[in-house]
Design an enzyme around this catalytic site. Structure first.
Site, short mmCIF file in Angstrom:
data_model
loop_
_atom_site.label_atom_id
_atom_site.label_comp_id
_atom_site.label_asym_id
_atom_site.label_seq_id
_atom_site.Cartn_x
_atom_site.Cartn_y
_atom_site.Cartn_z
N LYS A 1 0.86 -1.18 0.00
CA LYS A 1 0.00 0.00 0.00
C LYS A 1 0.90 1.23 0.00
O LYS A 1 1.42 1.65 1.03
CB LYS A 1 -0.91 0.00 1.24
CG LYS A 1 -2.26 0.72 1.05
CD LYS A 1 -2.16 2.20 0.81
CE LYS A 1 -1.83 2.98 2.07
NZ LYS A 1 -1.82 4.48 1.81
N GLU B 1 9.78 1.94 10.85
CA GLU B 1 10.76 3.01 10.62
C GLU B 1 9.96 4.30 10.61
O GLU B 1 9.21 4.58 9.68
CB GLU B 1 11.48 2.78 9.29
CG GLU B 1 12.78 3.58 9.19
CD GLU B 1 12.65 4.77 8.27
OE1 GLU B 1 12.71 5.90 8.79
OE2 GLU B 1 12.51 4.60 7.06
N CYS C 1 13.33 11.61 6.73
CA CYS C 1 13.26 11.28 8.16
C CYS C 1 14.64 11.18 8.79
O CYS C 1 14.78 11.31 10.01
CB CYS C 1 12.49 9.98 8.36
SG CYS C 1 13.07 8.60 7.36
N GLU D 1 9.20 17.23 14.62
CA GLU D 1 9.67 16.97 13.26
C GLU D 1 8.97 17.91 12.28
O GLU D 1 7.80 17.74 11.96
CB GLU D 1 9.39 15.50 12.89
CG GLU D 1 9.96 15.09 11.55
CD GLU D 1 9.66 13.63 11.22
OE1 GLU D 1 10.51 12.99 10.57
OE2 GLU D 1 8.58 13.13 11.61
#
Length: 485
Positions: free
Chosen positions: A181, A256, A290, A388
């Site tokens: 997906k 992750e 990231c 973030e």
């Protein structure tokens, strides 16, 4: 430019066949450099996900892939790598249009690494073996490693090709089947790869693609009882939910998740090299990385010097049309990502921070552009430092001692990557050992290779991608003990 595929544009790929969603739903795919719709893709529902999982289960149970020798699977994956390289121009153009990545970056990083992923795990497929164990009482004991079964792979918008390959290549090398997906915003390379995998000789049903939203298609994949493992890359908030849902079904997971890496510059650093790594660390992929380096920690004697160099250098980084070979920074992947960056920079302004450069949108062709931004003089507890941002934004903070630098670096909830600049070898190893991160870079940034594992600690997740460690996470071990009496 309208994206097309060999067997119909933007359809689901299930059981080796292209088909529409059961309810006929479709969703737009937007070019971030112009804000214009370039194509539509099928929007899978729960029934489509169920069909894909059933196709993957049937393919696994048939043994057409899972019971091949590792060498035979490796040969097919080598062909996948070859096809990626042969079609590099098409794949790079597709990824650039879908994500807004500069075309040069797509060629040098995304396509190259995707081919390397399949090539690396093609070779490791030959190594999937068990071992003999020395046990007493006239017994023979040995272990066997085999595939887990059906893997549900959920991948993000920022590196669609690479972060799909980092899951699919080891999963297939181990003999699993996959339902993938991709992110709803950037699904095109997943559909293209379905064609290449089939052409390479991957049997029908071994790789399936269901495009659609996270709350519908993603949730259905997480909850499906026919899925044996979840491999997820995405935000920490969504990752917590995904791990919780997978845990209800006792599915093994690799996660992750988000990152907010610190990049430390000690007083003995090579400043010229350090500045190049600093800029690469926060503008790479328009900051949508990231493992980027959005938090810069500078030894106080160098603080204003480094800030001044960045003030001069960063505005000269080429920002613009990702199709132009000279472009280094392209657009954000979408309007919502752009708005998020704007909100964080505005918060920094309200907190009295110094906007060294950037700090605003760039009006270009209707795209989602934001100028690379450097922010100084924020407190460590600012949300702009602790959270973030996921855009081309760098915060700069001073420190006085090595211990303070390490404490600041480890002060956020994240622990995906970290790095430092120093010419002191002992310090390099000493500090690297203390940084709470899954990967630490010294005197450069974003040095990645399929042989080197990466992954998170703390709120950045668990499990590893790349390296033999990733391959192990797609296998299960069976012990056999034989009485020789």
């Amino acid at each position: 430019m309208t994206t097309t595929f060999e067997n119909g544009p933007g359809r689901l790929f299930i059981g080796g066949q292209w088909r529409d969603a059961a309810d006929g739903a479709r969703t737009d795919v937007v070019d971030p450099s112009t804000g214009q719709v370039v194509t539509t893709v099928a929007e899978a529902g729960a029934a489509d996900v169920d069909d894909a999982v059933r196709a993957a289960r049937a393919a696994f149970d048939s043994g057409a892939w899972s019971r091949l020798s590792g060498r035979e699977r490796g040969r097919v994956l080598h062909r996948v790598a070859q096809l990626i390289r042969e079609n590099a121009d098409d794949i790079a153009a597709l990824e650039s249009q879908d994500v807004g990545k500069p075309i040069t970056l797509c060629h040098a990083v995304d396509v190259t690494n995707a081919a390397n992923d399949y090539e690396y795990y093609a070779s490791l497929a030959w190594t999937l073996d068990g071992g003999h164990r020395d046990v007493p009482m006239n017994r023979l004991a040995y272990t066997k490693r085999g595939p887990i079964g059906v893997v549900g792979a959920i991948t993000p918008f920022n590196f669609p090709l690479i972060l799909a390959g980092s899951k699919i290549a080891p999963a297939l090398a181990a003999g699993n089947t996959v339902v993938h997906k991709p992110a709803e915003e950037t699904p095109l390379s997943a559909l293209y790869m379905a064609e290449l995998l089939k052409r390479a000789g991957v049997p029908d049903g071994v790789y399936n693609v269901v495009t659609g939203t996270g709350p519908v298609a993603g949730e259905a994949l997480l909850r499906h009882p026919g899925v044996d493992k979840i491999a997820f890359t995405g935000s920490t908030a969504v990752g917590r939910h995904a791990a919780s849902v997978a845990g209800e079904g006792l599915k093994p997971v690799t996660m992750e998740l988000g990152g907010n890496a610190a990049h430390i510059v000690f007083e003995d650093a090579d400043i010229e090299k350090a500045v190049g790594a600093i800029i690469k660390g926060f503008v790479f992929n328009t900051g949508q990385f990231c493992m980027g380096g959005p938090r810069l920690l500078v030894a106080r004697p160098l603080y204003e010097t480094v800030v001044g160099i960045l003030a001069d250098a960063v505005p000269g980084v080429p920002v613009g049309d990702p199709r132009q070979p000279e472009t280094v920074v392209g657009p954000m992947a979408g309007e919502r990502h752009l708005r998020k960056v704007e909100e964080y920079v505005e918060l920094a302004r309200k907190e009295g921070a110094r906007i060294v450069c950037g700090g605003e949108r760039l009006d270009l062709n209707g795209g989602f552009y934001y100028k690379p931004t450097v922010i100084a003089d924020l407190a460590n507890d600012s949300r702009v430092v602790q959270e973030e941002v996921f855009g081309p934004v760098l915060t700069v903070q001073p420190f006085d001692t090595e211990d303070e630098a390490v404490a600041l670096a480890n002060s956020t909830p994240y622990g995906l990557a970290s790095g430092l600049q120093t010419t002191d070898l002992a310090r390099a190893h000493r500090v690297a050992d203390q940084l709470e991160a899954g990967i630490v870079w010294i005197n450069d940034w974003a040095m990645l290779d399929p042989a080197v594992p990466f992954g998170g600690v703390k709120s950045s997740g668990f499990g590893r991608e790349y390296g033999p460690e990733a391959l192990e996470s797609y296998t299960k071990v069976k012990s056999v003990v034989v009485s020789l009496d």
